[in-house]
Write an enzyme that holds these catalytic residues in place. Structure first.
Site, PDB file in Angstrom:
ATOM      1  N   ARG A 112       0.745   4.532   0.568  1.00  0.00           N
ATOM      2  CA  ARG A 112       0.871   5.597   1.567  1.00  0.00           C
ATOM      3  C   ARG A 112       1.524   5.141   2.871  1.00  0.00           C
ATOM      4  NH1 ARG A 112      -5.617   6.371   2.456  1.00  0.00           N
ATOM      5  NH2 ARG A 112      -6.110   4.313   3.281  1.00  0.00           N
ATOM      6  N   GLU A 113       1.734   3.865   3.038  1.00  0.00           N
ATOM      7  CA  GLU A 113       2.279   3.338   4.295  1.00  0.00           C
ATOM      8  C   GLU A 113       3.809   3.376   4.250  1.00  0.00           C
ATOM      9  OE1 GLU A 113       0.293  -0.469   4.364  1.00  0.00           O
ATOM     10  OE2 GLU A 113      -1.680   0.478   4.314  1.00  0.00           O
ATOM     11  N   ARG A 173      -3.291   4.721  -2.029  1.00  0.00           N
ATOM     12  CA  ARG A 173      -3.127   3.373  -1.482  1.00  0.00           C
ATOM     13  C   ARG A 173      -2.894   2.306  -2.560  1.00  0.00           C
ATOM     14  NH1 ARG A 173      -5.483  -0.152   2.758  1.00  0.00           N
ATOM     15  NH2 ARG A 173      -6.513  -1.929   1.820  1.00  0.00           N
ATOM     16  N   GLU A 209       1.349  -4.818  11.000  1.00  0.00           N
ATOM     17  CA  GLU A 209       0.802  -3.467  10.889  1.00  0.00           C
ATOM     18  C   GLU A 209       1.646  -2.644  11.841  1.00  0.00           C
ATOM     19  OE1 GLU A 209      -1.606  -2.107   9.077  1.00  0.00           O
ATOM     20  OE2 GLU A 209      -2.631  -3.854   8.254  1.00  0.00           O
ATOM     21  N   HIS A 254       0.847  -1.193   0.000  1.00  0.00           N
ATOM     22  CA  HIS A 254       0.000   0.000   0.000  1.00  0.00           C
ATOM     23  C   HIS A 254       0.882   1.243   0.000  1.00  0.00           C
ATOM     24  CE1 HIS A 254      -3.205  -2.770   1.828  1.00  0.00           C
ATOM     25  NE2 HIS A 254      -3.488  -2.562   0.564  1.00  0.00           N
ATOM     26  N   HIS A 288       2.914  -3.509   6.646  1.00  0.00           N
ATOM     27  CA  HIS A 288       1.882  -2.503   6.442  1.00  0.00           C
ATOM     28  C   HIS A 288       1.886  -1.510   7.600  1.00  0.00           C
ATOM     29  CE1 HIS A 288      -0.524  -4.596   3.252  1.00  0.00           C
ATOM     30  NE2 HIS A 288       0.180  -5.619   3.695  1.00  0.00           N
ATOM     31  N   ALA A 289       0.986  -0.542   7.525  1.00  0.00           N
ATOM     32  CA  ALA A 289       0.742   0.385   8.628  1.00  0.00           C
ATOM     33  C   ALA A 289      -0.687   0.883   8.467  1.00  0.00           C
ATOM     34  CB  ALA A 289       1.711   1.565   8.556  1.00  0.00           C
TER      35      ALA A 289
HETATM   36 ZN   LIG Z   1      -1.499  -1.840   4.149  1.00  0.00          ZN
END
Ligand SMILES: [Zn+2]
Length: 437
Positions: A198-199, A254, A398, A196, A324-325
């Site tokens: 933006r992470e 994203r 995450e 993703h 991820h975040a």
């Molecule tokens: Zn993610």
């Protein structure tokens, strides 16, 4: 090893300050992203009842909010922590609605543009150009990351081999670093960051991991053991087109950047595009949604390239780790259904030890468990696909935080976040080397 140094000289330390000063002196200095987030807010609400949840879903849909968590509006129900990024022109309507409906809320970020410019994610060239002083405590553009990979490939040929597994939708190379002492028939660990766009903390962690491995190979017996007995396939930026776009146009993008024949909206959620219960619960069929599953499984060239690579090497790959975040969680399968995986006890104990190791550094607690019950049900994810395709340890991290900064995690938190995460990853890897199916 010079390029791994993290200390900047005194003169270098002044450069950002000078730059900032010059920027301030410049008449009418330009804003990042053309000032498009000026006055935007990030608001958190937790619906207390299903009625509240329904009303909030409706208004969020009407106002076309950019949802930060959960990833789809369909997940919002009683008790769901919901963070929305609302543009300036919609925030008045949303706040008025919340007040009138007597729904409790909290403004997490008052002015997104200001937070973005203050948080250190400035597009400066602070020590980014020179590889001899590569700074692991700032976010790097795709070009910088790729130059860094090329550089390591040249300077650390004993432990690193770089190659491409294909091209993205926009034609960018999909580079992988193969890390480990050369040997035949070694088992392997796959690590990807930045599915993703933006992470940004994800790609920062992948770079940190490589740096730590190279720096401590000689001094740390555990790291030596890991690199002698295993290969690590590291993909620092999975969604290269999206990541680039998040630097140049939309910080909160994203998805991938593929075009759709019938809609103007672009991109597919690269973590809903895998052939495992594809496009079922927790994925959207609409191209304008952030969780759009794509026209068919592996429609995205980035997903197809990684799936092909994993299919080819699945006999050797023991673990799949995806970064991820944000949420501070360590998740394992299943994501698409509420069921217990066959090797639950091995995976669960690895996760338990990993989150404890992580917590031992700064006291940051991670929740852990099956993704379906810990986060939410989502189909077509890379983690489930890896597990279903024979990789016995599949995890999704995450990373920090839990919403205070959200996707705008300041650069000063890169080091602590990566330091603690490093311990968790080492823990999981050491676990693999022991006998647990
Ligand atoms: Zn993610």
């Amino acid at each position: 090893m010079k390029c791994l140094g993290k200390r900047r000289g005194q003169a270098a330390a002044f450069l950002p300050l000078c730059w900032l000063f010059l920027k301030i002196l410049q008449p009418g200095h330009s804003h990042l992203y053309n000032n498009r987030y000026a006055g935007d807010k990030v608001i958190r609400f937790i619906p207390k009842t299903e009625e509240e949840a329904y009303a909030l879903k409706k208004i969020s849909y009407q106002l076309k909010v950019d949802l930060w968590q959960p990833s789809s509006i369909s997940y919002v129900s009683e008790g769901t922590v919901t963070d929305v990024h609302i543009p300036q022109n919609g925030s008045r309507a949303l706040l008025a609605f919340l007040q009138e409906a007597n729904i409790q809320y909290k403004v997490l970020i008052e002015d997104l543009q200001k937070t973005l410019e203050k948080g250190g994610s400035l597009h400066t060239q602070r020590n980014r150009r020179s590889l001899s002083g590569y700074n692991y405590e700032v976010y790097h553009s795709l070009e910088e990351i790729q130059n860094w990979m090329h550089h390591l490939n040249k300077t650390h040929s004993g432990l690193i081999h770089m190659f491409s597994i294909g091209r993205s939708y926009e034609g960018r190379s999909l580079f992988i670093l193969k890390l480990g002492r050369r040997s035949r028939l070694k088992r392997a660990v796959w690590i990807d960051c930045g599915i993703h766009a933006r992470e940004w903390i994800g790609p920062a962690f992948c770079q940190w991991f490589v740096k730590e491995a190279l720096l401590t190979y000689k001094s740390d017996p555990a790291m030596r053991k890991m690199l002698n007995h295993l290969y690590f396939y590291i993909m620092p930026v999975f969604n290269v087109d999206g990541y680039h776009f998040s630097w140049t146009n939309d910080r909160f993008w994203r998805k991938t950047r593929s075009r759709n024949s019938r809609f103007r909206c672009r991109g597919v959620d690269a973590n809903r595009n895998w052939k495992v219960k594809w496009c079922d619960e927790g994925a959207s069929m609409h191209p304008c949604d952030d969780t759009y599953c794509g026209p068919f499984p592996e429609s995205e060239p980035e997903v197809k390239a990684v799936a092909n690579f994993l299919r080819k090497h699945r006999k050797h790959i023991r673990a799949y780790l995806s970064f991820h975040a944000y949420a501070q969680m360590l998740l394992y399968p299943y994501s698409y259904k509420y069921a217990t995986i066959p090797n639950f006890s091995c995976v669960e104990s690895a996760a338990y030890k990993a989150v404890n190791a992580l917590q031992s550094v700064y006291g940051v607690r991670y929740r852990y468990g099956p993704a379906s019950t810990t986060l939410y049900v989502s189909s077509g994810s890379s983690m489930d696909w890896a597990y279903k395709n024979g990789i016995p340890y599949a995890f999704a991290f995450e990373l920090r935080d839990t919403g205070y900064f959200g996707f705008l995690l300041p650069e000063m938190l890169i080091k602590p976040t990566c330091t603690e995460t490093m311990l968790a990853v080492k823990n999981i890897t050491m676990h693999l080397l022991k006998k647990c199916p």
